[in-house]
Scaffold this active site. Structure first.
Site, PDB file in Angstrom:
ATOM      1  N   ASP A  33      34.440 -38.830 -17.475  1.00 41.37           N
ATOM      2  CA  ASP A  33      32.817 -38.712 -16.940  1.00 41.37           C
ATOM      3  C   ASP A  33      32.123 -37.669 -17.441  1.00 41.37           C
ATOM      4  OD1 ASP A  33      32.497 -38.997 -13.341  1.00 41.37           O
ATOM      5  OD2 ASP A  33      31.473 -37.903 -14.678  1.00 41.37           O
ATOM      6  N   ASN A 102      22.343 -46.136 -21.423  1.00 40.11           N
ATOM      7  CA  ASN A 102      23.492 -46.013 -20.525  1.00 40.11           C
ATOM      8  C   ASN A 102      23.949 -46.871 -19.673  1.00 40.11           C
ATOM      9  OD1 ASN A 102      23.073 -43.265 -20.612  1.00 40.11           O
ATOM     10  ND2 ASN A 102      22.499 -42.665 -18.944  1.00 40.11           N
ATOM     11  N   SER A 127      26.826 -54.904  -7.821  1.00 40.69           N
ATOM     12  CA  SER A 127      27.164 -54.603  -6.562  1.00 40.69           C
ATOM     13  C   SER A 127      25.688 -55.688  -6.741  1.00 40.69           C
ATOM     14  CB  SER A 127      25.099 -53.745  -7.002  1.00 40.69           C
ATOM     15  OG  SER A 127      24.521 -53.380  -6.150  1.00 40.69           O
ATOM     16  N   TYR A 152      17.498 -50.837 -13.501  1.00 43.41           N
ATOM     17  CA  TYR A 152      19.178 -50.379 -12.531  1.00 43.41           C
ATOM     18  C   TYR A 152      19.696 -51.481 -12.404  1.00 43.41           C
ATOM     19  CZ  TYR A 152      22.235 -50.124  -8.957  1.00 43.41           C
ATOM     20  OH  TYR A 152      24.028 -50.245  -8.456  1.00 43.41           O
ATOM     21  N   LYS A 156      23.235 -54.236 -13.157  1.00 42.68           N
ATOM     22  CA  LYS A 156      23.864 -54.648 -13.000  1.00 42.68           C
ATOM     23  C   LYS A 156      24.599 -56.668 -13.700  1.00 42.68           C
ATOM     24  CE  LYS A 156      25.813 -50.783 -10.942  1.00 42.68           C
ATOM     25  NZ  LYS A 156      27.046 -50.573 -11.737  1.00 42.68           N
ATOM     26  N   ARG A 298       9.599 -49.055   2.116  1.00 43.51           N
ATOM     27  CA  ARG A 298       9.795 -49.172   1.430  1.00 43.51           C
ATOM     28  C   ARG A 298       9.720 -49.930  -0.718  1.00 43.51           C
ATOM     29  NH1 ARG A 298      15.487 -46.145  -0.175  1.00 43.51           N
ATOM     30  NH2 ARG A 298      15.940 -47.745  -0.405  1.00 43.51           N
TER      31      ARG A 298
HETATM   32  C1  UD1 Z   1      19.688 -49.527  -3.258  1.00 43.49           C
HETATM   33  C2  UD1 Z   1      20.564 -51.057  -4.097  1.00 43.49           C
HETATM   34  C3  UD1 Z   1      21.928 -50.953  -4.575  1.00 43.49           C
HETATM   35  C4  UD1 Z   1      22.191 -49.727  -4.563  1.00 43.49           C
HETATM   36  C5  UD1 Z   1      21.983 -48.287  -3.901  1.00 43.49           C
HETATM   37  C6  UD1 Z   1      23.003 -47.824  -4.410  1.00 43.49           C
HETATM   38  C7  UD1 Z   1      18.897 -52.336  -4.620  1.00 43.49           C
HETATM   39  C8  UD1 Z   1      17.614 -53.486  -4.090  1.00 43.49           C
HETATM   40  N1  UD1 Z   1      19.981 -51.480  -3.907  1.00 43.49           N
HETATM   41  O1  UD1 Z   1      20.746 -49.754  -2.278  1.00 43.49           O
HETATM   42  O2  UD1 Z   1      22.101 -52.012  -5.163  1.00 43.49           O
HETATM   43  O3  UD1 Z   1      23.794 -49.712  -5.454  1.00 43.49           O
HETATM   44  O4  UD1 Z   1      21.072 -48.513  -3.336  1.00 43.49           O
HETATM   45  O5  UD1 Z   1      22.261 -46.206  -4.589  1.00 43.49           O
HETATM   46  O6  UD1 Z   1      18.011 -52.451  -5.658  1.00 43.49           O
HETATM   47  N2  UD1 Z   1      16.057 -46.508   4.383  1.00 43.49           N
HETATM   48  C9  UD1 Z   1      15.443 -45.442   4.829  1.00 43.49           C
HETATM   49  N3  UD1 Z   1      15.281 -44.325   5.173  1.00 43.49           N
HETATM   50  C10 UD1 Z   1      15.853 -43.435   3.080  1.00 43.49           C
HETATM   51  C11 UD1 Z   1      16.509 -43.881   3.045  1.00 43.49           C
HETATM   52  C12 UD1 Z   1      16.602 -45.754   3.023  1.00 43.49           C
HETATM   53  O7  UD1 Z   1      14.824 -45.975   5.905  1.00 43.49           O
HETATM   54  O8  UD1 Z   1      15.101 -42.151   3.882  1.00 43.49           O
HETATM   55  C13 UD1 Z   1      16.323 -47.536   4.629  1.00 43.49           C
HETATM   56  C14 UD1 Z   1      16.085 -48.652   3.244  1.00 43.49           C
HETATM   57  O9  UD1 Z   1      15.053 -49.309   3.189  1.00 43.49           O
HETATM   58  C15 UD1 Z   1      16.861 -49.752   3.161  1.00 43.49           C
HETATM   59  C16 UD1 Z   1      18.221 -48.724   4.107  1.00 43.49           C
HETATM   60  O10 UD1 Z   1      17.684 -47.589   4.610  1.00 43.49           O
HETATM   61  O11 UD1 Z   1      16.734 -50.158   4.482  1.00 43.49           O
HETATM   62  C17 UD1 Z   1      19.268 -48.657   3.058  1.00 43.49           C
HETATM   63  O12 UD1 Z   1      18.797 -47.924   1.994  1.00 43.49           O
HETATM   64  P1  UD1 Z   1      19.720 -47.552   0.650  1.00 43.49           P
HETATM   65  O13 UD1 Z   1      20.807 -46.808   1.435  1.00 43.49           O
HETATM   66  O14 UD1 Z   1      18.683 -46.529  -0.323  1.00 43.49           O
HETATM   67  O15 UD1 Z   1      20.347 -48.395   0.109  1.00 43.49           O
HETATM   68  P2  UD1 Z   1      19.648 -49.818  -0.714  1.00 43.49           P
HETATM   69  O16 UD1 Z   1      18.315 -49.049  -1.197  1.00 43.49           O
HETATM   70  O17 UD1 Z   1      20.124 -50.928   0.186  1.00 43.49           O
END
Ligand code: UD1
Length: 341
Positions: A33, A102, A127, A152, A156, A298
């Site tokens: 790592d 990376n 992913s 990103y 993948k 977002r």
């Molecule tokens: C993203 C990536 C995924 C990656 C993961 C980990 C994409 C489409 N997805 O997942 O491949 O493995 O991150 O880094 O690229 N949300 C809120 N408020 C917040 C944070 C998140 O409402 O403060 C919502 C987001 O809009 C989403 C859900 O929660 O609908 C999940 O978000 P998040 O945990 O960031 O994961 P993904 O975007 O699904």
């Protein structure tokens, strides 16, 4: 003699949980790592949980020379699990070259070393991001991949192809790509878990930090999606369940149970939950009230995705077992431990 597994990115979130499960199953583990997004303390926590200290070296996999030396000095590695990668979607848009270098160079260096040092087996962290917003839900492994929405996501997708093409060209190689949905939660011991640097971008780490008083109110990104309550839907999978799937994948390769030299599996629960359901689930599981407000969507988010887990269930004999509330509680217990609450 124990079989030897190299875990790249083994001090990271999913990597550390997987090392614990590998040790529990009697494997000898080595971690490489670069500590770019994790801490060396994780090694001691793994030892506390398992009673065994994994081998550990700190360097960057983009350094082919060092990687070659590692394989020279550690002969007899039976298989590799490759987690090590940059993983912040937003950052990848700002720093695409960092992400391509990376994530792609690391894997290519690794495959070169596999060939040179005769290490046939590799499990790769992919992913569900490779599906984009699918036309049909749930997604199966044969659902077409979409053009990537971020560098990103593109790494993948490209890494899946680099691995697939290499395995095609060099039949001595065998690989499994595991497409994770949204991993959440922490080890039940609360000794390892997710520890993002800075403001968490992912939902559950933000929720636990907000509940611990480190963040202001949670922003729920969008309530105008075509879902039951308008917030976006994901398939949240417990990280220990996810880690266990890696042990199954390793055993499949080592015991030559794979049907193709390159295989792909979806790792999810098969259930979609909305952001607001996660908020309510967290409150119910922990008794802690969350302050949140609805804000705009977002950029780059998809509306909904969840896995069809039939293939993983039937072929791997693996199933996600931990319920959502138990998983959210484990995330909270970890946050409390980290913050001394
Ligand atoms: C993203 C990536 C995924 C990656 C993961 C980990 C994409 C489409 N997805 O997942 O491949 O493995 O991150 O880094 O690229 N949300 C809120 N408020 C917040 C944070 C998140 O409402 O403060 C919502 C987001 O809009 C989403 C859900 O929660 O609908 C999940 O978000 P998040 O945990 O960031 O994961 P993904 O975007 O699904």
């Amino acid at each position: 003699m124990a079989q030897k597994i190299l875990v790249n990115g083994g001090t990271g979130y999913i990597g550390s949980h997987t090392v614990v499960e590998l040790i529990n199953e009697g494997f000898e583990t080595f971690i490489i790592d670069n500590l770019s997004n994790s801490s060396a303390d994780v090694i001691e926590q793994i030892e506390k949980i398992t009673g065994t200290k994994p081998g550990f070296e700190v360097f960057d996999l983009t350094d082919l020379h060092k990687l070659g030396l590692f394989f020279e000095e550690n002969p007899g590695i039976d298989a590799i699990i490759h987690f090590a990668a940059s993983k912040a979607v937003g950052e990848s848009v700002e720093k695409p070259l960092l992400y391509y270098r990376n994530n792609l160079v690391s894997l290519m260096n690794l495959i070169e070393c596999q060939l040179k040092f005769d290490v046939p087996n590799i499990v790769f962290s992919s992913s569900c991001t490779v599906y984009g917003q699918p036309d049909k839900l749930p997604v199966t492994e044969t659902t077409p991949r979409k053009d990537a929405e971020s560098p990103y996501a593109n790494t993948k997708r490209m890494n899946e192809d680099i691995l697939k093409d290499s395995i095609h060209a060099y039949p001595q190689l065998k690989g499994i790509a595991l497409r994770y949905f949204n991993p959440i939660g922490a080890h039940p011991s609360a000794l390892i878990g997710e520890l993002p640097l800075g403001v968490p971008q992912n939902l559950v780490p933000f929720i636990t930090q907000a509940a611990a008083g480190l963040r202001g109110e949670l922003k729920v990104f969008g309530d105008d999606y075509n879902t039951s309550d308008g917030s976006a839907v994901r398939d949240y999978i417990n990280v220990v369940d996810l880690a266990k799937a890696h042990v199954v994948a390793i055993n499949r390769l080592l015991n030559k149970k794979n049907k193709e030299n390159f295989e792909v599996f979806n790792l999810g629960t098969g259930n979609g939950y909305s952001v607001l359901e996660i908020v309510k689930g967290f409150e119910k599981a922990t008794g802690v009230k969350l302050n949140y407000k609805i804000v705009d969507r977002r950029a780059g988010d998809i509306e909904k995705i969840w896995a069809d887990t039939t293939y993983a269930n039937e072929e791997l004999g693996w199933k996600a077992e931990t319920g959502l509330e138990e998983t959210l509680l484990s995330a909270w217990n970890w946050e409390k431990k980290v913050r001394g609450i």
